[in-house]
Design a protein around this motif. Sequence first.
Motif, PDB file in Angstrom:
ATOM      1  N   SER A  20       0.522  39.278 -44.295  1.00  0.00           N
ATOM      2  CA  SER A  20      -0.282  40.031 -43.951  1.00  0.00           C
ATOM      3  C   SER A  20       0.263  41.529 -45.587  1.00  0.00           C
ATOM      4  CB  SER A  20       0.438  41.059 -42.660  1.00  0.00           C
ATOM      5  OG  SER A  20       2.232  40.979 -43.540  1.00  0.00           O
ATOM      6  N   ASP A  21      -0.451  42.580 -45.615  1.00  0.00           N
ATOM      7  CA  ASP A  21      -0.200  43.216 -46.878  1.00  0.00           C
ATOM      8  C   ASP A  21       1.446  44.095 -46.368  1.00  0.00           C
ATOM      9  OD1 ASP A  21      -0.569  45.525 -48.369  1.00  0.00           O
ATOM     10  OD2 ASP A  21      -1.860  45.485 -48.745  1.00  0.00           O
ATOM     11  N   SER A  22       2.032  43.402 -47.932  1.00  0.00           N
ATOM     12  CA  SER A  22       3.294  43.991 -47.908  1.00  0.00           C
ATOM     13  C   SER A  22       3.522  45.911 -48.016  1.00  0.00           C
ATOM     14  CB  SER A  22       3.213  43.831 -49.999  1.00  0.00           C
ATOM     15  OG  SER A  22       2.728  44.514 -50.650  1.00  0.00           O
ATOM     16  N   LYS A  23       2.548  46.716 -47.831  1.00  0.00           N
ATOM     17  CA  LYS A  23       1.886  47.467 -47.759  1.00  0.00           C
ATOM     18  C   LYS A  23       2.316  48.150 -47.118  1.00  0.00           C
ATOM     19  CE  LYS A  23       0.600  48.477 -52.418  1.00  0.00           C
ATOM     20  NZ  LYS A  23      -0.858  49.286 -53.366  1.00  0.00           N
ATOM     21  N   ILE A  24       1.994  46.869 -45.617  1.00  0.00           N
ATOM     22  CA  ILE A  24       1.881  47.929 -43.975  1.00  0.00           C
ATOM     23  C   ILE A  24       2.787  46.827 -43.360  1.00  0.00           C
ATOM     24  CG2 ILE A  24      -0.196  48.897 -44.484  1.00  0.00           C
ATOM     25  CD1 ILE A  24      -1.352  46.159 -43.017  1.00  0.00           C
ATOM     26  N   GLY A  25       3.141  47.207 -42.323  1.00  0.00           N
ATOM     27  CA  GLY A  25       4.053  46.466 -40.871  1.00  0.00           C
ATOM     28  C   GLY A  25       5.270  47.224 -40.915  1.00  0.00           C
ATOM     29  N   THR A  26       5.919  47.218 -39.881  1.00  0.00           N
ATOM     30  CA  THR A  26       6.954  47.847 -40.266  1.00  0.00           C
ATOM     31  C   THR A  26       8.295  46.731 -40.222  1.00  0.00           C
ATOM     32  OG1 THR A  26       6.375  48.230 -38.184  1.00  0.00           O
ATOM     33  CG2 THR A  26       8.962  48.415 -38.110  1.00  0.00           C
ATOM     34  N   ILE A  27       9.555  47.236 -41.133  1.00  0.00           N
ATOM     35  CA  ILE A  27      11.219  46.593 -41.658  1.00  0.00           C
ATOM     36  C   ILE A  27      12.281  47.656 -40.505  1.00  0.00           C
ATOM     37  CG2 ILE A  27      12.236  46.222 -43.306  1.00  0.00           C
ATOM     38  CD1 ILE A  27       9.638  47.108 -45.230  1.00  0.00           C
ATOM     39  N   PHE A  67      19.173  38.349 -44.893  1.00  0.00           N
ATOM     40  CA  PHE A  67      18.964  37.837 -43.979  1.00  0.00           C
ATOM     41  C   PHE A  67      17.831  36.612 -43.643  1.00  0.00           C
ATOM     42  CE2 PHE A  67      18.058  38.948 -47.723  1.00  0.00           C
ATOM     43  CZ  PHE A  67      16.876  37.884 -48.690  1.00  0.00           C
ATOM     44  N   ARG A  68      16.722  35.862 -42.391  1.00  0.00           N
ATOM     45  CA  ARG A  68      17.137  34.723 -42.820  1.00  0.00           C
ATOM     46  C   ARG A  68      15.736  34.442 -43.558  1.00  0.00           C
ATOM     47  NH1 ARG A  68      16.255  32.513 -37.285  1.00  0.00           N
ATOM     48  NH2 ARG A  68      17.112  33.381 -35.942  1.00  0.00           N
ATOM     49  N   ASN A  69      16.244  32.859 -44.011  1.00  0.00           N
ATOM     50  CA  ASN A  69      15.084  32.890 -45.509  1.00  0.00           C
ATOM     51  C   ASN A  69      13.432  33.029 -44.360  1.00  0.00           C
ATOM     52  OD1 ASN A  69      17.275  31.380 -46.894  1.00  0.00           O
ATOM     53  ND2 ASN A  69      17.363  29.501 -45.652  1.00  0.00           N
ATOM     54  N   GLU A  70      13.403  33.091 -44.128  1.00  0.00           N
ATOM     55  CA  GLU A  70      11.849  32.393 -43.530  1.00  0.00           C
ATOM     56  C   GLU A  70      11.731  33.986 -43.897  1.00  0.00           C
ATOM     57  OE1 GLU A  70      13.515  32.796 -39.278  1.00  0.00           O
ATOM     58  OE2 GLU A  70      14.014  32.099 -41.341  1.00  0.00           O
ATOM     59  N   LYS A  71      12.407  35.241 -43.691  1.00  0.00           N
ATOM     60  CA  LYS A  71      12.127  36.841 -43.967  1.00  0.00           C
ATOM     61  C   LYS A  71      11.556  36.619 -44.771  1.00  0.00           C
ATOM     62  CE  LYS A  71      12.886  38.299 -39.927  1.00  0.00           C
ATOM     63  NZ  LYS A  71      11.705  38.787 -38.486  1.00  0.00           N
ATOM     64  N   TYR A  72      11.565  35.860 -46.438  1.00  0.00           N
ATOM     65  CA  TYR A  72      11.922  36.644 -47.722  1.00  0.00           C
ATOM     66  C   TYR A  72      10.384  36.192 -47.869  1.00  0.00           C
ATOM     67  CZ  TYR A  72      12.923  37.389 -52.192  1.00  0.00           C
ATOM     68  OH  TYR A  72      12.699  37.098 -53.641  1.00  0.00           O
ATOM     69  N   GLN A  73       9.516  35.446 -46.729  1.00  0.00           N
ATOM     70  CA  GLN A  73       8.459  34.763 -46.980  1.00  0.00           C
ATOM     71  C   GLN A  73       6.746  36.230 -46.873  1.00  0.00           C
ATOM     72  OE1 GLN A  73       7.937  32.414 -49.033  1.00  0.00           O
ATOM     73  NE2 GLN A  73       9.960  31.752 -49.032  1.00  0.00           N
ATOM     74  N   ILE A  74       7.850  37.457 -45.875  1.00  0.00           N
ATOM     75  CA  ILE A  74       6.950  37.811 -45.720  1.00  0.00           C
ATOM     76  C   ILE A  74       6.524  38.710 -46.910  1.00  0.00           C
ATOM     77  CG2 ILE A  74       6.571  39.915 -43.885  1.00  0.00           C
ATOM     78  CD1 ILE A  74       8.102  38.103 -41.887  1.00  0.00           C
ATOM     79  N   PRO A  75       5.308  39.616 -46.771  1.00  0.00           N
ATOM     80  CA  PRO A  75       4.877  40.565 -48.285  1.00  0.00           C
ATOM     81  C   PRO A  75       6.230  41.697 -47.611  1.00  0.00           C
ATOM     82  CG  PRO A  75       3.175  39.128 -47.592  1.00  0.00           C
ATOM     83  CD  PRO A  75       4.026  38.916 -46.474  1.00  0.00           C
ATOM     84  N   LYS A  95       9.860  40.579 -48.619  1.00  0.00           N
ATOM     85  CA  LYS A  95      10.790  40.497 -49.737  1.00  0.00           C
ATOM     86  C   LYS A  95      10.510  41.368 -51.143  1.00  0.00           C
ATOM     87  CE  LYS A  95       8.819  36.755 -53.876  1.00  0.00           C
ATOM     88  NZ  LYS A  95       8.374  35.727 -53.946  1.00  0.00           N
ATOM     89  N   ASN A  96       9.364  42.537 -50.696  1.00  0.00           N
ATOM     90  CA  ASN A  96       9.071  43.292 -51.688  1.00  0.00           C
ATOM     91  C   ASN A  96       9.751  44.902 -51.434  1.00  0.00           C
ATOM     92  OD1 ASN A  96       7.471  44.949 -53.209  1.00  0.00           O
ATOM     93  ND2 ASN A  96       6.999  46.455 -51.974  1.00  0.00           N
ATOM     94  N   PHE A  97      10.447  44.500 -50.216  1.00  0.00           N
ATOM     95  CA  PHE A  97      12.046  45.579 -49.775  1.00  0.00           C
ATOM     96  C   PHE A  97      12.502  44.815 -50.426  1.00  0.00           C
ATOM     97  CE2 PHE A  97      15.083  46.858 -47.452  1.00  0.00           C
ATOM     98  CZ  PHE A  97      15.264  48.796 -47.235  1.00  0.00           C
ATOM     99  N   ILE A  98      13.033  43.752 -50.188  1.00  0.00           N
ATOM    100  CA  ILE A  98      14.469  42.993 -51.313  1.00  0.00           C
ATOM    101  C   ILE A  98      14.529  43.579 -53.022  1.00  0.00           C
ATOM    102  CG2 ILE A  98      15.759  41.874 -51.324  1.00  0.00           C
ATOM    103  CD1 ILE A  98      15.016  40.530 -47.863  1.00  0.00           C
ATOM    104  N   GLU A  99      13.672  42.887 -53.438  1.00  0.00           N
ATOM    105  CA  GLU A  99      12.874  42.969 -54.448  1.00  0.00           C
ATOM    106  C   GLU A  99      13.506  44.321 -55.213  1.00  0.00           C
ATOM    107  OE1 GLU A  99      10.175  40.925 -55.509  1.00  0.00           O
ATOM    108  OE2 GLU A  99      11.186  38.689 -55.145  1.00  0.00           O
ATOM    109  N   SER A 100      12.649  45.701 -54.593  1.00  0.00           N
ATOM    110  CA  SER A 100      12.745  47.151 -54.703  1.00  0.00           C
ATOM    111  C   SER A 100      14.023  47.627 -55.004  1.00  0.00           C
ATOM    112  CB  SER A 100      11.659  47.786 -54.067  1.00  0.00           C
ATOM    113  OG  SER A 100      10.444  47.497 -54.037  1.00  0.00           O
ATOM    114  N   PHE A 101      14.875  47.311 -53.990  1.00  0.00           N
ATOM    115  CA  PHE A 101      15.912  47.735 -53.630  1.00  0.00           C
ATOM    116  C   PHE A 101      17.472  46.972 -54.498  1.00  0.00           C
ATOM    117  CE2 PHE A 101      20.220  47.837 -50.566  1.00  0.00           C
ATOM    118  CZ  PHE A 101      20.360  48.805 -51.400  1.00  0.00           C
ATOM    119  N   GLU A 102      17.051  45.059 -54.775  1.00  0.00           N
ATOM    120  CA  GLU A 102      17.702  45.047 -56.283  1.00  0.00           C
ATOM    121  C   GLU A 102      17.189  46.031 -57.430  1.00  0.00           C
ATOM    122  OE1 GLU A 102      18.616  40.656 -54.081  1.00  0.00           O
ATOM    123  OE2 GLU A 102      16.413  41.421 -55.534  1.00  0.00           O
TER     124      GLU A 102
END
Length: 321
Positions: free
Chosen positions: A94-101, A285-293, A296-303
């Motif tokens: 899915s798109d990294s700009k939509i969905g729920t975190i 977080f679970r390893n497979e979560k990092y494959q969800i765009p 992944k974008n949220f984590i990298e943005s925070f870092e």
Amino acid sequence: MKTKTDAVLSAKSLKYFLQLIDSMSYTQASQILGITQPALTQQIKKIERAVGAPLFGQIGKKLYLTDAGTRMQTVANDLFNTVNTAVDEIQQNSDSKIGTISVGILESLESSVFEEFIIEFSKQYPDLKLNIWNSSRRELWNRLDKNEVDIVMLPLMGENISHWQSYNVRTLYEDELIYLSHHNLAGVQDEKQTITIADTLGHPLIQYPNDAYFAKKLASQYRMDNLIKPESDIYFSSPSQLMQFAEKTNYDTFVPKSVCMTHPDNKLNHYSLGDKLKIDTSIVFRNEKYQIPRIKNFIESFEKFLAKQSYFSRLEEKYKK
């Protein structure tokens, strides 16, 4: 036409069943679920009628799982894990700009810098839905294990997570517990100088509840120095409450450095114990979560947010006297 399988595999019934296992109390489980106790009992009886066996037994006031209950617990967990895994796999494309975190934060953690990041992130990605909630340590691990939350943020101290290889841990910043005192300890003249854990003995102390993370951290340090951890008459789970109560009484206490910085007008003496009470605040977080765009974008943005300006630098800037 409804079958027995329809009754057993009701998502609502299975959710109630698993919550009752966690609580082992109809009263507590119904409160957590936000339903009445009779409604919970009805859902459990529904499954029991379908399988033809009791799921729980009772000795005195204590509940226990029967053999049938243990088997149904395995089936329910497998079912929810299968559904959650399928949803994650679908969302990976899915798109990294939509969905729920969904992010869980330890309720006693200083979170003002994280809140600052959330404001900035939500402006950048307005179509993303963010579920941010504070909870106890036990509840965070429970939801993480059940794949009910995407990311948790909390201090780590030798956690025994089942299947560690399935999880990813990222340290955000190093904090430490600071000793706040009304006294000039061991001749220390400068708050940057360190004291030993033994220097804290002999002074009235307010503390965290014994099952709290920081209480366990302190108890461990007292044991390592062959000392008996002082008892307290008053306990608070909130570091801010401990600090405020200590300042208005003659009690000393321990509070994270990050929380101290949010109260720059505090008049107590601040003492460090050096490396003895260091704390790594991390996200897990679970390893497979990092494959969800989007995740992944949220984590990298925070870092990147913290790489641009450190956690403590942001706190210092925000709470300047």
